[in-house]
Design a protein around this motif. Structure first.
Motif, PDB file in Angstrom:
ATOM      1  N   ILE A 204       0.663  -1.682   0.246  1.00  0.00           N
ATOM      2  CA  ILE A 204       0.166  -0.368   0.162  1.00  0.00           C
ATOM      3  C   ILE A 204       1.048   1.157  -0.266  1.00  0.00           C
ATOM      4  CG2 ILE A 204      -2.262   1.308   1.389  1.00  0.00           C
ATOM      5  CD1 ILE A 204      -2.250  -1.709  -0.225  1.00  0.00           C
ATOM      6  N   VAL A 205       1.819   1.447   1.361  1.00  0.00           N
ATOM      7  CA  VAL A 205       2.508   2.850   1.131  1.00  0.00           C
ATOM      8  C   VAL A 205       2.984   2.939   0.054  1.00  0.00           C
ATOM      9  CG1 VAL A 205       3.796   3.525   2.928  1.00  0.00           C
ATOM     10  CG2 VAL A 205       1.762   3.159   3.893  1.00  0.00           C
ATOM     11  N   LEU A 206       4.299   1.765  -0.147  1.00  0.00           N
ATOM     12  CA  LEU A 206       5.678   1.604  -0.541  1.00  0.00           C
ATOM     13  C   LEU A 206       5.709   2.294  -2.546  1.00  0.00           C
ATOM     14  CD1 LEU A 206       8.605   0.743  -0.768  1.00  0.00           C
ATOM     15  CD2 LEU A 206       8.308  -0.815  -1.995  1.00  0.00           C
ATOM     16  N   PRO A 207       4.290   1.455  -2.825  1.00  0.00           N
ATOM     17  CA  PRO A 207       4.183   2.052  -4.684  1.00  0.00           C
ATOM     18  C   PRO A 207       3.422   3.575  -4.408  1.00  0.00           C
ATOM     19  CG  PRO A 207       2.523  -0.080  -3.787  1.00  0.00           C
ATOM     20  CD  PRO A 207       3.317   0.235  -2.422  1.00  0.00           C
ATOM     21  N   ILE A 208       2.908   4.312  -3.591  1.00  0.00           N
ATOM     22  CA  ILE A 208       2.499   5.660  -3.406  1.00  0.00           C
ATOM     23  C   ILE A 208       3.742   6.475  -2.588  1.00  0.00           C
ATOM     24  CG2 ILE A 208       0.031   5.289  -3.637  1.00  0.00           C
ATOM     25  CD1 ILE A 208       0.474   6.097  -0.688  1.00  0.00           C
ATOM     26  N   SER A 209       4.939   5.979  -2.674  1.00  0.00           N
ATOM     27  CA  SER A 209       6.056   7.085  -1.929  1.00  0.00           C
ATOM     28  C   SER A 209       7.342   7.566  -3.143  1.00  0.00           C
ATOM     29  CB  SER A 209       6.601   5.577  -1.124  1.00  0.00           C
ATOM     30  OG  SER A 209       6.164   5.140  -0.156  1.00  0.00           O
ATOM     31  N   VAL A 210       6.819   7.010  -4.307  1.00  0.00           N
ATOM     32  CA  VAL A 210       7.198   7.489  -5.644  1.00  0.00           C
ATOM     33  C   VAL A 210       8.321   8.670  -5.330  1.00  0.00           C
ATOM     34  CG1 VAL A 210       7.965   7.701  -7.543  1.00  0.00           C
ATOM     35  CG2 VAL A 210       7.007   5.697  -7.302  1.00  0.00           C
ATOM     36  N   PRO A 211       7.487   9.905  -5.297  1.00  0.00           N
ATOM     37  CA  PRO A 211       7.666  11.436  -5.157  1.00  0.00           C
ATOM     38  C   PRO A 211       8.859  11.731  -3.900  1.00  0.00           C
ATOM     39  CG  PRO A 211       5.399  11.465  -5.383  1.00  0.00           C
ATOM     40  CD  PRO A 211       5.463   9.547  -5.139  1.00  0.00           C
ATOM     41  N   SER A 212       8.623  11.487  -3.188  1.00  0.00           N
ATOM     42  CA  SER A 212       9.346  11.171  -1.659  1.00  0.00           C
ATOM     43  C   SER A 212      10.717  10.389  -2.094  1.00  0.00           C
ATOM     44  CB  SER A 212       9.117  10.471  -0.032  1.00  0.00           C
ATOM     45  OG  SER A 212       8.214  11.502  -0.215  1.00  0.00           O
ATOM     46  N   PHE A 213      10.822   9.361  -2.929  1.00  0.00           N
ATOM     47  CA  PHE A 213      12.240   8.341  -2.994  1.00  0.00           C
ATOM     48  C   PHE A 213      12.810   9.132  -3.850  1.00  0.00           C
ATOM     49  CE2 PHE A 213      10.606   4.424  -1.380  1.00  0.00           C
ATOM     50  CZ  PHE A 213      11.521   4.051  -0.495  1.00  0.00           C
ATOM     51  N   VAL A 214      11.897  10.125  -4.821  1.00  0.00           N
ATOM     52  CA  VAL A 214      12.961  11.597  -6.215  1.00  0.00           C
ATOM     53  C   VAL A 214      13.713  12.297  -4.861  1.00  0.00           C
ATOM     54  CG1 VAL A 214      12.854  12.882  -7.774  1.00  0.00           C
ATOM     55  CG2 VAL A 214      11.319  10.429  -7.806  1.00  0.00           C
ATOM     56  N   VAL A 215      13.098  12.378  -4.241  1.00  0.00           N
ATOM     57  CA  VAL A 215      13.445  13.419  -3.429  1.00  0.00           C
ATOM     58  C   VAL A 215      14.898  13.447  -2.456  1.00  0.00           C
ATOM     59  CG1 VAL A 215      13.267  15.013  -1.366  1.00  0.00           C
ATOM     60  CG2 VAL A 215      11.180  14.966  -3.520  1.00  0.00           C
ATOM     61  N   VAL A 216      14.361  11.948  -1.925  1.00  0.00           N
ATOM     62  CA  VAL A 216      15.318  11.091  -0.722  1.00  0.00           C
ATOM     63  C   VAL A 216      16.955  10.982  -1.728  1.00  0.00           C
ATOM     64  CG1 VAL A 216      16.020   9.737   0.269  1.00  0.00           C
ATOM     65  CG2 VAL A 216      14.247  10.769   0.736  1.00  0.00           C
ATOM     66  N   LEU A 217      16.448  10.307  -3.215  1.00  0.00           N
ATOM     67  CA  LEU A 217      17.580   9.642  -4.064  1.00  0.00           C
ATOM     68  C   LEU A 217      18.752  11.157  -4.559  1.00  0.00           C
ATOM     69  CD1 LEU A 217      15.914   6.968  -5.577  1.00  0.00           C
ATOM     70  CD2 LEU A 217      18.057   7.162  -4.038  1.00  0.00           C
ATOM     71  N   ILE A 218      17.791  12.079  -5.054  1.00  0.00           N
ATOM     72  CA  ILE A 218      18.873  13.313  -5.344  1.00  0.00           C
ATOM     73  C   ILE A 218      19.642  14.236  -4.504  1.00  0.00           C
ATOM     74  CG2 ILE A 218      18.120  15.538  -6.538  1.00  0.00           C
ATOM     75  CD1 ILE A 218      15.947  14.223  -8.122  1.00  0.00           C
ATOM     76  N   TRP A 219      18.915  14.110  -3.495  1.00  0.00           N
ATOM     77  CA  TRP A 219      19.306  14.249  -2.195  1.00  0.00           C
ATOM     78  C   TRP A 219      20.633  13.774  -1.458  1.00  0.00           C
ATOM     79  CZ3 TRP A 219      18.161  19.017   1.059  1.00  0.00           C
ATOM     80  CH2 TRP A 219      19.145  18.852   2.065  1.00  0.00           C
ATOM     81  N   GLN A 220      20.517  12.273  -1.737  1.00  0.00           N
ATOM     82  CA  GLN A 220      22.015  11.275  -0.869  1.00  0.00           C
ATOM     83  C   GLN A 220      22.782  11.597  -2.147  1.00  0.00           C
ATOM     84  OE1 GLN A 220      21.101  11.642   2.447  1.00  0.00           O
ATOM     85  NE2 GLN A 220      22.364   9.922   2.623  1.00  0.00           N
ATOM     86  N   PHE A 221      22.468  11.369  -3.219  1.00  0.00           N
ATOM     87  CA  PHE A 221      23.536  11.226  -4.306  1.00  0.00           C
ATOM     88  C   PHE A 221      23.946  12.800  -4.879  1.00  0.00           C
ATOM     89  CE2 PHE A 221      24.724  11.901  -8.544  1.00  0.00           C
ATOM     90  CZ  PHE A 221      24.700  10.594  -9.028  1.00  0.00           C
TER      91      PHE A 221
END
Length: 294
Positions: A204-221
């Motif tokens: 339920i939660v992981l499939p709708i987490s794409v926007p936050s994953f994009v933010v976090v991955l760019i930040w961490q990268f």
């Protein structure tokens, strides 16, 4: 006068001419001038970097920084690439797993802290966030001793571990804020269907987490790619990232070769620039998606 009523219920006078669009008023003109000034301030160093990178050794002098090259050459780019290519490959090996692991752990933490109100949850969240405010310089010596005591090899393995650990506070914060906007009805519906916490997160939660994953991955990268302090303490010129190799390239010769240094700086900054250019709009959208409680 003929008047109609808008959908909002406000009368509109059809006899009055509409306000002209595209007219450059004084205020708009001043705003454009200020924006143009900011653009020039940002682009001037880029111009110097780019122009100097195509200059020969005798042409790349500080007194001729603003001049175009007398003879255009790509030798600086070839030298910089041959020097930095191994370090760039090591940096990719370091930032990709560090960004992915810290993003996944932050997602798990954010989900638990936003939806599982166990005793002391607020205290745990506060302690996690406290890691964001500890200066790296203050803990560098004990951190170095800890990494040596754990037996983690220097170079890429140590840097992956450090960027994962120090990335958990900011990733947890971003994901927790985002998951607080997820409707509680979705979580309750999953519970009614018999899903536990992990299954609710996975389906339920992981499939709708794409926007936050994009933010976090760019930040961490970008944070891991541009890091220099950890690279100095936990790696060497033989196994370190591109920031350390770039520093050695700029300071390795007795006579400074500005053309090679500028080309190397452009090589080192190109990956993060491409990430922001290609994913910048998704970064802002994902950052704002968790800013308002829905």
């Amino acid at each position: 006068m003929t008047a109609v009523v808008e959908e909002a219920g406000r009368p509109v006078d059809l006899g009055r001419p509409a306000a002209p669009r595209g007219r450059f008023t004084l205020g708009r003109t001043l705003r454009y001038l200020v924006l143009l000034l900011f653009v020039l301030v940002v682009l001037v160093p880029v111009y110097v970097l780019l122009v100097t990178s195509f200059k020969g050794p005798g042409d790349a002098a500080p007194t001729r920084a603003w001049n175009l090259p007398q003879v255009w050459t790509t030798a600086n780019w070839e030298t910089a690439w041959s020097t930095l290519a191994p370090a760039i490959a090591r940096t990719v090996q370091m930032v990709v797993p560090a960004a992915l692991i810290s993003a996944f752990l932050g997602s798990l933490n954010g989900f638990v802290l936003s939806r599982w109100r166990f005793p002391g949850a607020d205290l745990v969240f506060t302690l996690i966030l406290f890691g964001m405010f500890i200066p790296y310089q203050a803990v560098m010596i004990p951190l170095n001793q800890l990494v040596l005591g754990l037996g983690v090899p220097s170079g890429v393995p140590s840097l992956i571990l450090l960027h994962v650990v120090y990335g958990i506070p900011i990733t947890t914060l971003i994901f927790r804020n985002y998951y607080m906007t997820v409707p509680q009805e979705l979580i309750e519906a999953a519970r009614v269907d018999g899903a536990g916490m992990l299954r609710t997160y996975a389906w339920i939660v992981l499939p709708i987490s794409v926007p936050s994953f994009v933010v976090v991955l760019i930040w961490q990268f970008t944070s891991a790619w541009n890091d220099f302090l950890f690279a100095v303490f936990f790696s060497s010129s033989q196994n370190g990232p591109v920031t350390l190799a770039l520093n050695n390239l700029a300071n390795g010769a007795l006579l400074q070769d500005y053309g090679v240094s500028m080309a190397g700086a452009l090589f080192a900054s190109l990956p993060t620039l491409l990430v922001y250019v290609l994913l910048g709009r998704y970064f802002m959208g994902g950052l704002m998606s968790g800013s308002v409680k829905g």
